[in-house]
Write an enzyme that holds these catalytic residues in place. Structure first.
Site, PDB file in Angstrom:
ATOM      1  N   PRO A  36       0.766  -1.625  10.186  1.00 58.93           N
ATOM      2  CG  PRO A  36       1.532   0.543  10.629  1.00 58.93           C
ATOM      3  CD  PRO A  36       1.975  -0.874  10.544  1.00 58.93           C
ATOM      4  CG  ASP A  37      -5.146  -0.125   7.744  1.00 61.02           C
ATOM      5  OD1 ASP A  37      -4.784   0.924   8.294  1.00 61.02           O
ATOM      6  OD2 ASP A  37      -6.292  -0.594   7.902  1.00 61.02           O
ATOM      7  CG  PHE A  38      -2.099   2.665   2.623  1.00 64.75           C
ATOM      8  CD1 PHE A  38      -0.854   2.438   3.177  1.00 64.75           C
ATOM      9  CD2 PHE A  38      -2.222   2.660   1.241  1.00 64.75           C
ATOM     10  CE1 PHE A  38       0.245   2.185   2.381  1.00 64.75           C
ATOM     11  CE2 PHE A  38      -1.131   2.417   0.428  1.00 64.75           C
ATOM     12  CZ  PHE A  38       0.096   2.177   0.997  1.00 64.75           C
ATOM     13  NE  ARG A  39      -7.182   4.606   0.859  1.00 65.04           N
ATOM     14  CZ  ARG A  39      -6.279   3.864   0.237  1.00 65.04           C
ATOM     15  NH1 ARG A  39      -5.949   2.683   0.707  1.00 65.04           N
ATOM     16  NH2 ARG A  39      -5.702   4.295  -0.867  1.00 65.04           N
ATOM     17  CG  ASN A 104      -1.085  -7.026   2.087  1.00 63.73           C
ATOM     18  OD1 ASN A 104      -1.616  -5.942   1.861  1.00 63.73           O
ATOM     19  ND2 ASN A 104      -1.603  -7.915   2.912  1.00 63.73           N
ATOM     20  CG  ASP A 106       3.071  -8.202   4.196  1.00 62.26           C
ATOM     21  OD1 ASP A 106       2.905  -9.257   3.572  1.00 62.26           O
ATOM     22  OD2 ASP A 106       2.139  -7.618   4.799  1.00 62.26           O
ATOM     23  CG  HIS A 121       0.014  -3.253  -5.261  1.00 67.65           C
ATOM     24  ND1 HIS A 121      -0.878  -2.763  -4.348  1.00 67.65           N
ATOM     25  CD2 HIS A 121      -0.606  -3.146  -6.470  1.00 67.65           C
ATOM     26  CE1 HIS A 121      -1.991  -2.380  -4.970  1.00 67.65           C
ATOM     27  NE2 HIS A 121      -1.855  -2.612  -6.254  1.00 67.65           N
TER      28      HIS A 121
HETATM   29  P1  CNA Z   1      -6.394  -0.023   2.995  1.00 69.80           P
HETATM   30  O1  CNA Z   1      -7.019   0.938   2.055  1.00 69.80           O
HETATM   31  O2  CNA Z   1      -5.580   0.516   4.115  1.00 69.80           O
HETATM   32  O3  CNA Z   1      -7.581  -0.933   3.563  1.00 69.80           O
HETATM   33  C1  CNA Z   1      -7.386  -1.877   4.564  1.00 69.80           C
HETATM   34  C2  CNA Z   1      -8.752  -2.278   5.084  1.00 69.80           C
HETATM   35  O4  CNA Z   1      -8.566  -3.317   6.041  1.00 69.80           O
HETATM   36  C3  CNA Z   1      -9.486  -1.129   5.791  1.00 69.80           C
HETATM   37  O5  CNA Z   1     -10.787  -1.004   5.268  1.00 69.80           O
HETATM   38  C4  CNA Z   1      -9.524  -1.587   7.264  1.00 69.80           C
HETATM   39  O6  CNA Z   1     -10.686  -1.181   7.927  1.00 69.80           O
HETATM   40  C5  CNA Z   1      -9.471  -3.091   7.114  1.00 69.80           C
HETATM   41  N1  CNA Z   1      -8.934  -3.780   8.293  1.00 69.80           N
HETATM   42  C6  CNA Z   1      -7.851  -3.436   9.031  1.00 69.80           C
HETATM   43  N2  CNA Z   1      -7.656  -4.338  10.021  1.00 69.80           N
HETATM   44  C7  CNA Z   1      -8.644  -5.256   9.899  1.00 69.80           C
HETATM   45  C8  CNA Z   1      -8.991  -6.427  10.644  1.00 69.80           C
HETATM   46  N3  CNA Z   1      -8.266  -6.828  11.689  1.00 69.80           N
HETATM   47  N4  CNA Z   1     -10.078  -7.135  10.267  1.00 69.80           N
HETATM   48  C9  CNA Z   1     -10.831  -6.739   9.199  1.00 69.80           C
HETATM   49  N5  CNA Z   1     -10.541  -5.647   8.460  1.00 69.80           N
HETATM   50  C10 CNA Z   1      -9.464  -4.910   8.794  1.00 69.80           C
HETATM   51  O7  CNA Z   1      -5.467  -1.076   2.227  1.00 69.80           O
HETATM   52  P2  CNA Z   1      -5.718  -1.819   0.859  1.00 69.80           P
HETATM   53  O8  CNA Z   1      -4.956  -3.077   0.942  1.00 69.80           O
HETATM   54  O9  CNA Z   1      -7.132  -1.851   0.451  1.00 69.80           O
HETATM   55  O10 CNA Z   1      -5.002  -0.804  -0.145  1.00 69.80           O
HETATM   56  C11 CNA Z   1      -4.107  -1.247  -1.013  1.00 69.80           C
HETATM   57  C12 CNA Z   1      -2.696  -0.692  -0.726  1.00 69.80           C
HETATM   58  C13 CNA Z   1      -2.265  -0.798   0.688  1.00 69.80           C
HETATM   59  C14 CNA Z   1      -1.730  -1.529  -1.461  1.00 69.80           C
HETATM   60  O11 CNA Z   1      -1.046  -0.724  -2.372  1.00 69.80           O
HETATM   61  C15 CNA Z   1      -0.750  -2.094  -0.442  1.00 69.80           C
HETATM   62  O12 CNA Z   1       0.532  -2.221  -0.992  1.00 69.80           O
HETATM   63  C16 CNA Z   1      -0.795  -1.131   0.652  1.00 69.80           C
HETATM   64  N6  CNA Z   1      -0.305  -1.543   1.986  1.00 69.80           N
HETATM   65  C17 CNA Z   1       0.256  -2.756   2.189  1.00 69.80           C
HETATM   66  C18 CNA Z   1       0.700  -3.126   3.448  1.00 69.80           C
HETATM   67  C19 CNA Z   1       1.330  -4.479   3.629  1.00 69.80           C
HETATM   68  O13 CNA Z   1       2.015  -4.971   2.730  1.00 69.80           O
HETATM   69  N7  CNA Z   1       1.123  -5.123   4.781  1.00 69.80           N
HETATM   70  C20 CNA Z   1       0.551  -2.249   4.528  1.00 69.80           C
HETATM   71  C21 CNA Z   1      -0.021  -0.990   4.283  1.00 69.80           C
HETATM   72  C22 CNA Z   1      -0.452  -0.654   3.001  1.00 69.80           C
END
Ligand code: CNA
Length: 251
Positions: A36-39, A104, A106, A121
């Site tokens: 899952p993402d953050f927001r 990311n 991961d 990060h």
């Molecule tokens: P965020 O702020 O959660 O933004 C993610 C964006 O991706 C959002 O605008 C979503 O709408 C969009 N999104 C999600 N799924 C899809 C999709 N299938 N197609 C198109 N768009 C999509 O995360 P950011 O990366 O901007 O913020 C940075 C943070 C999040 C960093 O510090 C990371 O370390 C941190 N993070 C990382 C992971 C990971 O490593 N996988 C997971 C969660 C958070």
């Protein structure tokens, strides 16, 4: 549909004519892998609260972070790269992108095969003891199990912390300097799956714009830099990458 295809062709033409294209990825790239993402409404913040990566909170209540880590971080190790990661590895192989910057933690871009990666990060693969400095590489199953069985305490009894940047901490200098250099020298800058609200990562496209790079944003949902993009694709990344795969060899 035809309109999107036309815009994707413009994007691909720019990519093919570029000399120093750079990509910045965010959590959205790994959502199709099951992280899952953050927001987003189902994101990590909705479940654990906004301060789970706050460094002061970590020191105040490390066990709260470790409970989250069992469910939200260690499980990232079981996850596989998806079509987006593999496409980005292919674009690097073809010489179409010169560098991949990721927020990311991961490690999936490296597993998918990208070589020029800046993990600005950090990465969850490494955990360090905060007292004796012992390093735990947790792709090694024995190290992983040791930390899980000992509630993330080092063999010396002290706290360990993943090698990732918490809010309130400095970014890894070397990785960020590399990313900044790539951004400043880029002629095409592409962001994928990032809301572009976390700084200083969100500054990178601005460095690129100052160098007259063209900015392409692929993200479901708004970002503060949409108005500066040559094209903003408000679309699902898997759908977007499927188009790219279909069209890339025909141009
Ligand atoms: P965020 O702020 O959660 O933004 C993610 C964006 O991706 C959002 O605008 C979503 O709408 C969009 N999104 C999600 N799924 C899809 C999709 N299938 N197609 C198109 N768009 C999509 O995360 P950011 O990366 O901007 O913020 C940075 C943070 C999040 C960093 O510090 C990371 O370390 C941190 N993070 C990382 C992971 C990971 O490593 N996988 C997971 C969660 C958070």
């Amino acid at each position: 549909m035809e309109k999107v295809e036309g815009l994707i062709k413009i994007f691909l033409t720019n990519l093919k004519n570029s000399k120093r294209a750079v990509v910045l990825t965010g959590a959205g790239v790994s959502v199709p892998s099951g992280i899952p993402d953050f927001r987003s409404p189902n994101g990590l913040y909705a479940k654990y609260g906004q301060d789970i990566f706050d460094i002061e909170m970590f020191y105040r209540d490390p066990d709260r972070f470790y409970d989250f880590a069992r469910e939200g971080l260690i499980t990232m190790l079981e996850v596989q790269p998806n079509k987006v990661h593999y496409l980005l590895a292919k674009l690097e192989d073809k010489g179409l992108i010169k560098g991949l910057i990721t927020q990311n933690i991961d490690g999936l871009h490296i597993i998918a095969g990208n070589k020029n990666v800046a993990e600005i990060h950090g990465s969850i693969r490494i955990w360090n003891c905060l007292k004796c400095g012992k390093r735990y590489e947790i792709l090694n199953i024995d190290n992983k199990n040791y930390l899980l069985d000992n509630n993330f305490r080092c063999s010396c009894g002290s706290l360990t912390k993943p090698d990732i940047t918490f809010f309130g901490e400095m970014l890894p200098l070397e990785e960020f300097s590399k990313a900044q250099r790539w951004a400043e020298n880029s002629d095409v800058f592409i962001t994928m799956g990032t809301s572009l609200v976390v700084y200083p990562a969100a500054q990178l496209p601005i460095y690129a714009l100052r160098n007259n790079a063209k900015l392409f944003i692929i993200n479901k949902g708004e970002t503060p830099l949409d108005k500066y993009a040559t094209i903003k694709f408000d679309t699902d990344l898997i759908e977007f990458c499927t188009y790219i795969e279909e069209l890339i060899d025909s141009l």
